[in-house]
Design a protein around this motif. Structure first.
Motif, PDB file in Angstrom:
ATOM      1  N   GLU A  19       0.888  -1.125   0.082  1.00  0.00           N
ATOM      2  CA  GLU A  19       0.093   0.154  -0.058  1.00  0.00           C
ATOM      3  C   GLU A  19       0.672   1.307   0.138  1.00  0.00           C
ATOM      4  O   GLU A  19       0.408   2.292  -0.389  1.00  0.00           O
ATOM      5  N   GLN A  20       2.150   1.121   0.592  1.00  0.00           N
ATOM      6  CA  GLN A  20       2.760   2.330   0.770  1.00  0.00           C
ATOM      7  C   GLN A  20       3.999   2.439  -0.018  1.00  0.00           C
ATOM      8  O   GLN A  20       4.655   3.629  -0.083  1.00  0.00           O
ATOM      9  N   GLY A  21       4.616   1.444  -0.643  1.00  0.00           N
ATOM     10  CA  GLY A  21       5.873   1.981  -1.256  1.00  0.00           C
ATOM     11  C   GLY A  21       6.436   0.798  -1.955  1.00  0.00           C
ATOM     12  O   GLY A  21       5.978  -0.457  -1.718  1.00  0.00           O
ATOM     13  N   ALA A  22       7.392   1.099  -2.904  1.00  0.00           N
ATOM     14  CA  ALA A  22       7.994   0.043  -3.501  1.00  0.00           C
ATOM     15  C   ALA A  22       9.232  -0.713  -2.744  1.00  0.00           C
ATOM     16  O   ALA A  22       9.461  -0.661  -1.509  1.00  0.00           O
ATOM     17  N   LYS A  23       9.725  -1.689  -3.111  1.00  0.00           N
ATOM     18  CA  LYS A  23      10.837  -2.768  -2.699  1.00  0.00           C
ATOM     19  C   LYS A  23      12.102  -2.464  -3.434  1.00  0.00           C
ATOM     20  O   LYS A  23      12.039  -2.552  -4.557  1.00  0.00           O
ATOM     21  N   GLY A  24      13.055  -2.171  -2.477  1.00  0.00           N
ATOM     22  CA  GLY A  24      14.361  -2.080  -3.334  1.00  0.00           C
ATOM     23  C   GLY A  24      15.729  -2.111  -2.329  1.00  0.00           C
ATOM     24  O   GLY A  24      15.557  -2.549  -1.294  1.00  0.00           O
ATOM     25  N   VAL A  25      16.764  -1.925  -3.077  1.00  0.00           N
ATOM     26  CA  VAL A  25      18.078  -1.945  -2.339  1.00  0.00           C
ATOM     27  C   VAL A  25      18.783  -0.834  -2.490  1.00  0.00           C
ATOM     28  O   VAL A  25      18.900  -0.131  -3.671  1.00  0.00           O
ATOM     29  N   PHE A  26      19.191  -0.251  -1.399  1.00  0.00           N
ATOM     30  CA  PHE A  26      20.139   1.107  -1.425  1.00  0.00           C
ATOM     31  C   PHE A  26      21.590   0.453  -1.419  1.00  0.00           C
ATOM     32  O   PHE A  26      21.926  -0.513  -0.547  1.00  0.00           O
ATOM     33  N   ASP A  27      22.510   1.115  -1.986  1.00  0.00           N
ATOM     34  CA  ASP A  27      23.884   0.848  -2.135  1.00  0.00           C
ATOM     35  C   ASP A  27      24.571   1.731  -1.279  1.00  0.00           C
ATOM     36  O   ASP A  27      24.568   2.979  -1.711  1.00  0.00           O
ATOM     37  N   LEU A  28      25.119   1.675   0.199  1.00  0.00           N
ATOM     38  CA  LEU A  28      25.605   2.521   0.846  1.00  0.00           C
ATOM     39  C   LEU A  28      26.794   2.994   0.601  1.00  0.00           C
ATOM     40  O   LEU A  28      27.700   2.616   1.539  1.00  0.00           O
ATOM     41  N   LEU A  29      27.235   3.531  -0.421  1.00  0.00           N
ATOM     42  CA  LEU A  29      28.635   3.909  -1.005  1.00  0.00           C
ATOM     43  C   LEU A  29      28.923   4.884   0.051  1.00  0.00           C
ATOM     44  O   LEU A  29      30.453   4.494   0.418  1.00  0.00           O
ATOM     45  N   ALA A  30      28.304   5.884   0.468  1.00  0.00           N
ATOM     46  CA  ALA A  30      29.008   6.877   1.178  1.00  0.00           C
ATOM     47  C   ALA A  30      29.650   6.124   2.580  1.00  0.00           C
ATOM     48  O   ALA A  30      30.806   6.548   3.203  1.00  0.00           O
ATOM     49  N   GLU A  31      28.747   5.381   3.211  1.00  0.00           N
ATOM     50  CA  GLU A  31      29.054   4.597   4.554  1.00  0.00           C
ATOM     51  C   GLU A  31      29.956   3.564   4.326  1.00  0.00           C
ATOM     52  O   GLU A  31      30.719   3.220   5.186  1.00  0.00           O
ATOM     53  N   ALA A  32      29.927   2.791   3.247  1.00  0.00           N
ATOM     54  CA  ALA A  32      30.630   1.499   3.172  1.00  0.00           C
ATOM     55  C   ALA A  32      31.624   1.521   2.044  1.00  0.00           C
ATOM     56  O   ALA A  32      32.142   0.179   2.065  1.00  0.00           O
ATOM     57  N   SER A  33      31.921   2.419   1.702  1.00  0.00           N
ATOM     58  CA  SER A  33      33.067   2.571   0.577  1.00  0.00           C
ATOM     59  C   SER A  33      33.945   3.661   0.758  1.00  0.00           C
ATOM     60  O   SER A  33      33.815   4.555   1.441  1.00  0.00           O
ATOM     61  N   VAL A  34      35.276   3.581   0.059  1.00  0.00           N
ATOM     62  CA  VAL A  34      36.172   4.403   0.082  1.00  0.00           C
ATOM     63  C   VAL A  34      36.486   4.866  -1.567  1.00  0.00           C
ATOM     64  O   VAL A  34      36.582   3.836  -2.225  1.00  0.00           O
ATOM     65  N   PRO A  35      36.188   6.085  -2.053  1.00  0.00           N
ATOM     66  CA  PRO A  35      36.293   6.424  -3.356  1.00  0.00           C
ATOM     67  C   PRO A  35      37.826   6.156  -3.919  1.00  0.00           C
ATOM     68  O   PRO A  35      38.771   6.291  -3.040  1.00  0.00           O
ATOM     69  N   VAL A  36      37.888   5.741  -4.884  1.00  0.00           N
ATOM     70  CA  VAL A  36      39.126   5.386  -5.508  1.00  0.00           C
ATOM     71  C   VAL A  36      39.598   6.510  -6.448  1.00  0.00           C
ATOM     72  O   VAL A  36      38.785   6.601  -7.832  1.00  0.00           O
ATOM     73  N   PHE A  37      40.456   7.429  -6.286  1.00  0.00           N
ATOM     74  CA  PHE A  37      40.795   8.343  -7.298  1.00  0.00           C
ATOM     75  C   PHE A  37      42.088   8.408  -8.127  1.00  0.00           C
ATOM     76  O   PHE A  37      42.293   8.912  -8.839  1.00  0.00           O
ATOM     77  N   GLU A  38      42.858   7.415  -7.427  1.00  0.00           N
ATOM     78  CA  GLU A  38      44.098   7.030  -8.112  1.00  0.00           C
ATOM     79  C   GLU A  38      44.289   5.374  -8.445  1.00  0.00           C
ATOM     80  O   GLU A  38      44.287   4.809  -7.550  1.00  0.00           O
ATOM     81  N   GLY A  39      44.078   5.454  -9.775  1.00  0.00           N
ATOM     82  CA  GLY A  39      44.144   4.181 -10.279  1.00  0.00           C
ATOM     83  C   GLY A  39      45.789   3.746 -10.630  1.00  0.00           C
ATOM     84  O   GLY A  39      46.561   4.299 -11.218  1.00  0.00           O
ATOM     85  N   LYS A  40      46.059   2.467 -10.238  1.00  0.00           N
ATOM     86  CA  LYS A  40      47.547   2.119 -10.067  1.00  0.00           C
ATOM     87  C   LYS A  40      47.525   0.737 -10.851  1.00  0.00           C
ATOM     88  O   LYS A  40      46.905  -0.208 -10.847  1.00  0.00           O
ATOM     89  N   VAL A  41      48.646   0.569 -11.794  1.00  0.00           N
ATOM     90  CA  VAL A  41      48.863  -0.778 -12.097  1.00  0.00           C
ATOM     91  C   VAL A  41      50.533  -1.083 -11.884  1.00  0.00           C
ATOM     92  O   VAL A  41      51.256  -0.300 -12.092  1.00  0.00           O
ATOM     93  N   GLY A  42      50.665  -2.328 -11.233  1.00  0.00           N
ATOM     94  CA  GLY A  42      51.870  -2.259 -10.798  1.00  0.00           C
ATOM     95  C   GLY A  42      52.594  -1.294 -10.106  1.00  0.00           C
ATOM     96  O   GLY A  42      53.794  -1.172  -9.931  1.00  0.00           O
TER      97      GLY A  42
END
Length: 385
Positions: free
Chosen positions: A222-245
């Motif tokens: 009656e009140q709303g949809a069913k879904g999944v939130f990806d808690l990026l801000a709380e559960a992740s560290v953004p990667v701004f520097e990509g490295k190979v070797g």
């Protein structure tokens, strides 16, 4: 193929219904068009969950019927014939049906036929909201539209603009592409980044307890949809520097506009990215099954407007900026990625061969939510009925 299916069912652990849903889920509302594009008395052919349909506007109201005459099974859309505003006639033998309820009201070639008034063409509930046309395909009484729309989409002050295109991949690949937190890497050269001065990392490295990576919303009917939130801000560290070797090979963009800090996906297959593509807007995009091999990419961007003047300004802004920079410039990367995945998953063996990593836990939770809470899986038997 039977052995492959058995292996898949052993592996999936809670999302077998998702694997079966090549044609999507029945008994849900799906957007298929924008109301402004359906003119009075101009029937349009669409395909939804593998079923061929016709939609038409009659005296301002929208109706939807099966695009298949009951007599010999030919599609009305092969040659549209309509002799009154409220009916459609089959070009083959003149069987004539009412748009409102599908009743066989006349047969032009045999006006005394005993079939008249006894046969009824299948019709589908239609609803217009936020300028979008939604169709309900299923077997139950349609629930409220809010149960199949992401939060805030239907808010009174939310003004929605968008576009609709067909993409040649299964709808599930599209949904997972949109909700995949690591796929941001493919957007590293997007025109939107420089065009709107975005802060956009190369990816996200999960931190802490992986079970805390998502938040599941199991709203009631009656009140709303069913879904999944990806808690990026709380559960992740953004990667701004990509490295190979150990050597830096790529940097993320350190722009001033921060976006996409609240990402969620909702049944039957709609992503909400808030804010995006600008701190003042929200993107809502549906992945609507057309058939097993294609989907409507129903892209919309919403903005809260407090007056008609603000609404007009936003519509102009969308047409002059966001459509090209975001829905095309940014999201065309997603279209390309989905179509590149098709071969791997085409025979279903991809569900066995895929090797997932930490960031994919959000996708697995989405698969499980779909399997648990969908209102029915569409099958080829439904299409043929």
């Amino acid at each position: 193929m039977a052995n492959v299916k058995e292996e898949i069912l052993k592996k999936v652990k809670g999302w077998a219904g998702y694997v079966d849903a090549k044609l999507g889920f029945r008994n849900h509302w799906y957007p298929v068009a924008f109301g402004k594009n359906i003119a009075e008395g101009q029937p349009q052919k669409i395909k939804l969950l593998g079923e061929d349909l016709l939609i038409n506007r009659v005296n301002g109201k929208l109706f939807c019927i099966k695009d298949r005459c009951l007599h010999r099974g030919v599609p009305f859309s092969a040659k549209i014939e309509s002799y009154t505003r409220d009916t459609i006639s089959c070009w083959y033998h003149g069987w004539t049906y009412r748009w409102e309820d599908g009743l066989l009201s006349d047969i032009i070639t045999n006006p005394e036929s005993m079939q008249i008034g006894k046969q009824r063409l299948k019709t589908y509930p239609v609803q217009e909201a936020k300028g979008c046309v939604f169709i309900f395909l299923g077997d139950i009484d349609p629930p409220a539209l809010i149960t199949d729309a992401p939060p805030t989409f239907l808010d009174d002050d939310m003004v929605i603009c968008g576009q609709n295109k067909i993409v040649h991949s299964n709808w599930r690949l599209a949904a997972e592409n949109g909700f995949d937190p690591a796929h941001i890497f493919i957007h590293k050269d997007s025109v939107l980044i420089k065009g709107n001065d975005l802060a956009l990392p190369l990816g996200f490295m999960p931190k802490g307890d992986p079970k805390m990576r998502t938040r599941i919303v199991e709203g009631d009917e009656e009140q709303g949809a069913k879904g999944v939130f990806d808690l990026l801000a709380e559960a992740s560290v953004p990667v701004f520097e990509g490295k190979v070797g150990g050597k830096t090979v790529r940097m993320g963009n350190m722009g001033h506009n921060r976006v996409a800090n609240n990402i969620s996906i909702w049944l039957p297959g709609v992503l909400r990215v808030q804010p995006f593509p600008d701190p003042s807007t929200t993107q809502f995009e549906w992945y609507v099954p057309v058939d097993e091999n294609s989907h409507y990419y129903f892209q919309t961007i919403g903005k809260r407007c407090a007056s008609h003047a603000e609404e007009s300004a936003y519509i102009e802004e969308f047409n002059n900026k966001w459509c090209a920079l975001a829905l095309d410039g940014f999201n065309d990367d997603d279209v390309w990625a989905r179509e590149a995945m098709v071969g791997f998953y085409a025979d279903d063996e991809g569900w066995l061969k895929e090797i997932l990593f930490e960031a994919d836990s959000a996708i697995v939770d989405w698969r499980k939510l779909c399997s648990k809470h969908n209102r029915g899986v569409q099958t080829q038997e439904h299409v043929k009925a």
